[in-house]
Design a protein around this motif. Structure first.
Motif, mmCIF file in Angstrom:
data_model
loop_
_atom_site.group_PDB
_atom_site.id
_atom_site.type_symbol
_atom_site.label_atom_id
_atom_site.label_comp_id
_atom_site.label_asym_id
_atom_site.label_seq_id
_atom_site.Cartn_x
_atom_site.Cartn_y
_atom_site.Cartn_z
ATOM 1 N N ILE A 141 0.481 -1.307 -0.049
ATOM 2 C CA ILE A 141 -0.120 0.149 -0.496
ATOM 3 C C ILE A 141 0.793 0.631 -0.199
ATOM 4 N N LYS A 142 0.632 2.023 -0.666
ATOM 5 C CA LYS A 142 1.171 3.380 -0.783
ATOM 6 C C LYS A 142 0.192 4.109 -0.296
ATOM 7 N N LYS A 143 -1.645 4.275 -0.688
ATOM 8 C CA LYS A 143 -1.928 4.791 0.289
ATOM 9 C C LYS A 143 -2.907 4.916 0.030
ATOM 10 N N VAL A 144 -4.318 5.187 0.842
ATOM 11 C CA VAL A 144 -5.739 4.660 0.805
ATOM 12 C C VAL A 144 -5.934 5.783 2.085
ATOM 13 N N VAL A 145 -7.439 6.382 0.898
ATOM 14 C CA VAL A 145 -7.804 7.743 1.957
ATOM 15 C C VAL A 145 -9.748 7.192 1.162
ATOM 16 N N VAL A 146 -10.642 7.118 2.598
ATOM 17 C CA VAL A 146 -11.939 6.465 2.565
ATOM 18 C C VAL A 146 -12.097 7.958 3.425
ATOM 19 N N THR A 147 -13.448 8.380 3.352
ATOM 20 C CA THR A 147 -13.609 9.620 3.746
ATOM 21 C C THR A 147 -15.815 9.112 3.749
ATOM 22 N N LEU A 148 -16.633 9.471 4.247
ATOM 23 C CA LEU A 148 -17.845 9.278 4.433
ATOM 24 C C LEU A 148 -18.088 10.622 5.612
ATOM 25 N N LYS A 149 -19.767 10.885 5.048
ATOM 26 C CA LYS A 149 -20.428 12.267 5.481
ATOM 27 C C LYS A 149 -20.712 11.575 7.521
ATOM 28 N N THR A 150 -19.731 12.323 8.251
ATOM 29 C CA THR A 150 -20.225 11.803 9.511
ATOM 30 C C THR A 150 -22.119 11.365 9.283
ATOM 31 N N GLU A 151 -22.648 12.198 9.566
ATOM 32 C CA GLU A 151 -24.100 12.031 9.340
ATOM 33 C C GLU A 151 -24.887 10.998 8.647
ATOM 34 N N SER A 152 -24.313 10.757 7.182
ATOM 35 C CA SER A 152 -24.466 9.784 7.015
ATOM 36 C C SER A 152 -24.023 8.010 7.394
ATOM 37 N N LEU A 153 -24.515 8.184 7.877
ATOM 38 C CA LEU A 153 -24.407 6.665 9.494
ATOM 39 C C LEU A 153 -25.753 7.258 10.054
ATOM 40 N N GLU A 154 -26.434 5.452 9.455
ATOM 41 C CA GLU A 154 -27.582 5.419 10.174
ATOM 42 C C GLU A 154 -28.024 4.417 10.870
ATOM 43 N N SER A 155 -28.902 4.259 11.128
ATOM 44 C CA SER A 155 -29.392 2.452 12.102
ATOM 45 C C SER A 155 -30.731 2.291 11.666
ATOM 46 N N SER A 156 -31.283 1.400 11.546
ATOM 47 C CA SER A 156 -32.900 1.335 10.930
ATOM 48 C C SER A 156 -33.756 2.039 12.444
ATOM 49 N N LYS A 157 -33.151 1.995 13.532
ATOM 50 C CA LYS A 157 -34.176 2.530 14.789
ATOM 51 C C LYS A 157 -33.650 4.453 14.562
ATOM 52 N N SER A 158 -34.581 5.357 14.006
ATOM 53 C CA SER A 158 -34.262 6.834 14.241
ATOM 54 C C SER A 158 -33.529 7.327 15.599
ATOM 55 N N GLY A 159 -34.024 6.709 16.812
ATOM 56 C CA GLY A 159 -33.731 7.028 18.162
ATOM 57 C C GLY A 159 -32.318 6.799 18.196
ATOM 58 N N LEU A 160 -31.939 5.364 18.023
ATOM 59 C CA LEU A 160 -30.253 5.247 18.150
ATOM 60 C C LEU A 160 -28.706 5.951 17.246
ATOM 61 N N THR A 161 -29.926 6.509 16.081
ATOM 62 C CA THR A 161 -29.404 7.497 14.976
ATOM 63 C C THR A 161 -29.052 8.704 16.073
ATOM 64 N N LYS A 162 -30.196 9.039 16.094
ATOM 65 C CA LYS A 162 -30.360 10.932 17.133
ATOM 66 C C LYS A 162 -29.238 10.193 17.671
ATOM 67 N N ALA A 200 -26.642 8.536 18.281
ATOM 68 C CA ALA A 200 -24.905 8.425 17.379
ATOM 69 C C ALA A 200 -24.640 9.955 17.680
ATOM 70 N N MET A 201 -25.233 10.816 16.762
ATOM 71 C CA MET A 201 -25.625 11.830 16.293
ATOM 72 C C MET A 201 -24.649 12.384 17.329
ATOM 73 N N LYS A 202 -25.828 12.852 18.321
ATOM 74 C CA LYS A 202 -25.102 13.752 19.658
ATOM 75 C C LYS A 202 -23.527 13.914 19.903
ATOM 76 N N THR A 203 -23.434 11.823 20.364
ATOM 77 C CA THR A 203 -21.887 11.584 20.420
ATOM 78 C C THR A 203 -21.121 11.848 19.288
ATOM 79 N N LEU A 204 -21.079 11.931 18.548
ATOM 80 C CA LEU A 204 -20.769 12.176 16.672
ATOM 81 C C LEU A 204 -20.305 13.379 16.600
ATOM 82 N N GLN A 205 -21.061 14.950 17.285
ATOM 83 C CA GLN A 205 -21.060 15.419 16.604
ATOM 84 C C GLN A 205 -21.270 16.241 15.026
ATOM 85 N N PRO A 206 -21.818 16.595 14.259
ATOM 86 C CA PRO A 206 -21.790 16.023 12.723
ATOM 87 C C PRO A 206 -20.920 17.829 12.507
#
Length: 186
Positions: free
Chosen positions: A69-90, A92-98
């Protein structure tokens, strides 16, 4: 053999060695990618998923297998992480502070052993050195890569999320799985 023939033979051999282990540049395909973060709480298991992944890779590939490997770069928007349970997503976002930390990234730059990849994972503004197991397979002209490993909320100075005044609390340990489809840059 005279000296000139020996030198030309050596140069030809070196050219073959270098080109057979040439670095290849890849981009992450538009579809087929997924990052999953799984954990558990004192009440239930949970999984957060994102399929909105961007990035690139500069790899040494031989016969469809990543050899370095010379270099690998992987990115995603924090708010794109979702659960099937909206309360869990909410929660998680409090913790991750998108709003303050809109991007999660992994920059890999080392292969310490066959089937291992090492780099820096940035979550919520904190960098953590992480090594993951990975596999790769070339199919239909695309390189499919799966990386798996264990991380912790505390690796990023985060308290595991909780709900209902702390009666439901996530455990510190998480499992991360990254599935990428890489296409060779033209």
């Amino acid at each position: 053999m005279n000296n000139r023939t020996k030198i030309l033979s050596l140069v030809a051999f070196m050219f073959l060695v270098i080109t057979s282990k040439a670095q290849t540049s890849f981009t992450i395909a538009e579809t087929g990618n997924k990052i999953s973060v799984s954990g558990t709480s004192n009440l239930h298991d949970f999984t957060l998923v994102s399929e909105e992944i961007k990035g690139s890779a500069e790899l040494f590939v031989e016969n469809g297998t990543i050899t370095n490997i010379k270099k690998v770069v992987v990115t995603l928007k924090t708010e794109s992480l979702e659960s099937s349970k909206s309360g869990l997503t909410k929660n998680a976002m409090k913790t991750l502070q998108p709003d303050a930390n809109p991007i999660i990234s992994y920059i890999a730059f080392d292969m310490p052993a066959a089937g291992k990849i090492s780099g820096i994972l940035n979550v919520a503004g904190y960098d953590s050195d992480q090594t993951f197991d990975f596999t790769s397979e070339m199919k239909g002209g695309k390189l499919y890569v799966t990386a798996k490993g264990n991380i912790k909320f505390t690796d990023f100075q985060l308290d595991p999320p909780s709900a209902l005044a702390g009666t439901i609390k996530a455990k510190d340990d998480l499992q991360l799985e990254i599935n990428l489809v890489l296409e060779e840059e033209k």
